[in-house]
Write an enzyme that holds these catalytic residues in place. Structure first.
Site, PDB file in Angstrom:
ATOM      1  N   THR A  91      43.158  34.513  38.757  1.00  0.00           N
ATOM      2  CA  THR A  91      41.767  34.700  39.474  1.00  0.00           C
ATOM      3  C   THR A  91      41.441  35.962  38.267  1.00  0.00           C
ATOM      4  O   THR A  91      42.354  36.530  37.705  1.00  0.00           O
ATOM      5  CB  THR A  91      42.283  35.611  40.991  1.00  0.00           C
ATOM      6  OG1 THR A  91      41.058  36.134  40.782  1.00  0.00           O
ATOM      7  CG2 THR A  91      43.530  36.332  41.101  1.00  0.00           C
ATOM      8  N   GLN A 106      31.051  34.794  33.270  1.00  0.00           N
ATOM      9  CA  GLN A 106      31.894  35.630  33.329  1.00  0.00           C
ATOM     10  C   GLN A 106      33.463  35.232  33.936  1.00  0.00           C
ATOM     11  O   GLN A 106      34.486  35.418  33.345  1.00  0.00           O
ATOM     12  CB  GLN A 106      31.713  37.727  34.149  1.00  0.00           C
ATOM     13  CG  GLN A 106      31.910  36.943  35.602  1.00  0.00           C
ATOM     14  CD  GLN A 106      31.034  38.104  36.275  1.00  0.00           C
ATOM     15  OE1 GLN A 106      31.589  39.330  36.281  1.00  0.00           O
ATOM     16  NE2 GLN A 106      29.831  38.616  37.002  1.00  0.00           N
ATOM     17  N   ARG A 107      33.655  34.143  34.272  1.00  0.00           N
ATOM     18  CA  ARG A 107      34.259  33.275  34.848  1.00  0.00           C
ATOM     19  C   ARG A 107      34.885  32.205  34.376  1.00  0.00           C
ATOM     20  O   ARG A 107      35.128  31.428  34.266  1.00  0.00           O
ATOM     21  CB  ARG A 107      34.519  33.391  36.579  1.00  0.00           C
ATOM     22  CG  ARG A 107      33.516  32.231  36.742  1.00  0.00           C
ATOM     23  CD  ARG A 107      33.828  32.477  38.563  1.00  0.00           C
ATOM     24  NE  ARG A 107      32.763  30.675  39.076  1.00  0.00           N
ATOM     25  CZ  ARG A 107      33.061  30.681  39.870  1.00  0.00           C
ATOM     26  NH1 ARG A 107      33.286  31.367  41.037  1.00  0.00           N
ATOM     27  NH2 ARG A 107      31.977  29.767  39.904  1.00  0.00           N
ATOM     28  N   ASP A 155      39.504  38.123  39.219  1.00  0.00           N
ATOM     29  CA  ASP A 155      39.881  39.614  39.404  1.00  0.00           C
ATOM     30  C   ASP A 155      40.671  40.592  40.099  1.00  0.00           C
ATOM     31  O   ASP A 155      40.875  41.527  40.354  1.00  0.00           O
ATOM     32  CB  ASP A 155      39.864  38.992  42.088  1.00  0.00           C
ATOM     33  CG  ASP A 155      38.425  38.194  42.370  1.00  0.00           C
ATOM     34  OD1 ASP A 155      37.442  38.176  41.181  1.00  0.00           O
ATOM     35  OD2 ASP A 155      38.256  37.809  42.553  1.00  0.00           O
TER      36      ASP A 155
END
Lengths: 405, 405
Positions: A141, A293-294, A143
């Site tokens: 992830t 960004q991912r 995150d």
């Protein structure tokens, strides 16, 4: 001899395919493993018996290298959550049937904390029915909010993109002679890891980001305006990093309306832009880094990609050692020289949980990142892949759309 | 012996500093040139006598290589437009005074079509007052909308970023099993060059972008919805490229206007997103590539950067040959193998004019780009710089903030 299955789940990152390569490459080395089935669209492919024999798809070392530089999930993804089996075990039976039919002895699930819930539930179920199919979770992830593991695969590449892009935005912001404020909105649902990581720029002499707001610190509009005015006295172009997951006044995230009456769904950047415009009146803009960004594999972190492959491989060895219901994790030994080891943890301790920035990663004003945090972030963004190019753009590895239907 | 001055103007690109290096490096070779003054914030630095001796700033070949990989304008920029001198010649006199005081024999202005207006006006004025100071324009703009030149420095790098990013967005969009529409908003005030360039992905086997809308083709919401539905029948994830400069119903675009009367545009992507959501009801998102498309030097086109340096150098030789009031241009000899020559054109033919996509660059449906156009775009995005990195992010060349004040 046994076969194995692997699936990818949750939101895309630059590193999920590297973990797939890790599982695949390790399986190739193991004489006890025959076929490697890729499940299409996460666990849904197991449920619907939609699997692809990866040895027919990934044919060479070059294919594996291409896969490592291809963002997102080559096998598709899902957001499917297994029901509690006390309520409904139909799906569980379906999964068992399909895994057994293909003689699958181990299933590897690459995903976030929701996917680790699947690893937990499935492994418990298999134990209870005395079925010897190992279930291992491989984390991912951007995150970076999984518990126990030092960091998550995919985060380093996202952080490298954010830092490199923010540095470019700094250059872009400094061109005009008039004062300005630039607000950069960074992903992160509840935790501020990715937003905080942009402060690595401080280690290379950049004064930006001048302000960093994360959900872990208290925030008020009054404080924000005071902070901005304070920085404007020192810098011509003030750069603000703000997490999309910030707590803002009720109704803002769903209710911000632009000049044209359009609602913005993720509006903290636009919201703060409007506040600066109305209250300070200077040149101001907001920038949403959005899905770039991912998925910006063209500037992925080699450290991240190498580690993501390694943690996939380690998952296979973990299953062959007879473990199940485990999630592979990184344990950091040292920041400098950067050293990590890969271990495993109970999936029940990771599933459905979130990890937040430690208090001492945020400065005492609650408006920037502490020096201490930087030694955590810096190693994760180091190194670049030698990207294989194709007519001016990175070459991607893809599977025929028809096979994924 | 004489000194020269150079300035940068207009919106940032990845290539403006490469052109500065071109001017500087060529000047170093020329025995007849002594100091190279960098004017801070475009022509404003000449007017305010705010100039930096670049030989004290750019100290080595490595500095020049760093400058070539640093986006934006190292000397700052401006949007200042010279008044007509019939109305007010105060500023002209100020410019002459400051140039003469520093014994400047040639002034090089790197900028877009507004800056070429400055080149035109200044060179005319100098001719009329019999002042022997050459004025030469070096073009730049990611919009690629300058007349006469085959393309503009800065465009190739922006196009490479847009293509590489759109390919990554394609991967990101294909993960889920449900149908979706992704709308990517690309810069371009009136001309659709940059949006159109995203179609280079077709040459490497991508079906995306499935729809491309540029200001040069007629557009209606009804047609758009029909197009999207048509593509959704063929593809799970439909990718739409749309130019920010599209003509859309009144009130959609922002009304903010800059000094040149250009409207700041935003909103077409969000607008179309809302239309798809309301009329089709599928998963839909819009992505604004924002300033990243003009400052992402980490994925610049080597062709663009090399050419941008070369056209800067050629400007110096042009001035030394006694020419003035000229803008340097590229003339393309061949697409494959790609060959261009650098020539010069009258600034009056370029100033304040715009070049639009040729009709045959757009398909007959007005919703995508023709094959013919691709052989124009493809050479411009080829090649990568060996980016010098610094702790995980590209190393930038910067000038102390205090010197730019």
């Amino acid at each position: 001899m046994m076969n194995i299955a692997v699936a990818q789940s949750g939101g895309p990152t630059c590193a999920i395919n590297a973990s797939l390569v890790g599982v695949f490459r390790e399986a190739l080395k193991e004489e006890s493993i025959d076929a490697v089935f890729g499940s299409v669209n996460g666990i849904e492919g197991i449920i619907n018996n939609h699997m692809i024999d990866l040895k027919n798809m990934i044919l060479s070392n070059e294919d594996m290298e291409l896969l490592k530089q291809t963002p997102s999930t080559v096998l598709g993804s899902c957001r499917y959550k297994l029901p509690d089996r006390e309520e409904d075990d139909t799906v569980y039976k379906q999964i068992v049937k399909n895994l057994q039919q293909r003689q699958i002895g181990a299933f590897f699930y690459i995903g976030g904390n929701d996917s680790m819930d699947t690893v937990n539930k499935l492994s418990q179920y298999f134990r209870e029915i005395n079925l010897d199919i190992k279930v291992i979770g491989i984390p991912k992830t951007i995150d970076n909010d999984l518990c126990i593991t030092d960091h998550t695969p995919g985060f380093g590449s996202a952080a490298k993109y954010v830092a490199a892009t923010m540095q470019e935005i700094v250059r872009d912001s400094y061109v005009y002679s008039i004062p300005s404020v630039t607000i950069v909105e960074v992903m992160g649902r509840h935790a501020g890891w990715l937003t905080a990581s942009s402060a690595v720029l401080h280690t290379i002499g950049e004064t930006a980001p001048h302000l960093v707001y994360v959900p872990e610190a208290e925030f008020s509009v009054e404080k924000f305006l005071k902070d901005v005015r304070h920085e404007m006295a020192k810098h011509k172009a003030v750069i603000v990093a703000v997490s999309e997951g910030m707590e803002v006044p009720e109704g803002v995230q769903s209710g911000v309306v632009d000049n044209f009456g359009h609602k913005y769904l993720s509006g903290i950047g636009k919201y703060l832009e409007e506040i600066v415009r109305n209250e300070i009146g200077c040149k101001v803009r907001s920038i949403e880094l959005n899905v770039m960004q991912r998925c910006s594999s063209h500037i992925c972190s080699k450290t991240d990609i190498d580690e993501s492959e390694a943690i996939g491989s380690a998952g296979v060895r973990c299953a062959l050692n007879g473990e199940t219901g485990k999630v592979m994790i990184f344990r950091r030994i040292n920041d400098m020289p950067y050293t990590v080891v890969i271990e495993s943890a109970e999936s029940s301790e990771i599933a459905n949980k979130e990890k937040f920035l430690p208090k001492d990663f945020v400065n005492s004003n609650g408006n920037n990142i502490s020096k201490k945090a930087l030694s955590y972030f810096v190693p994760l963004i180091q190194g670049e892949l030698n990207i294989i190019m194709n007519h001016g753009v990175p070459k991607h590895f893809t599977i025929q759309e028809s096979l994924l239907k």
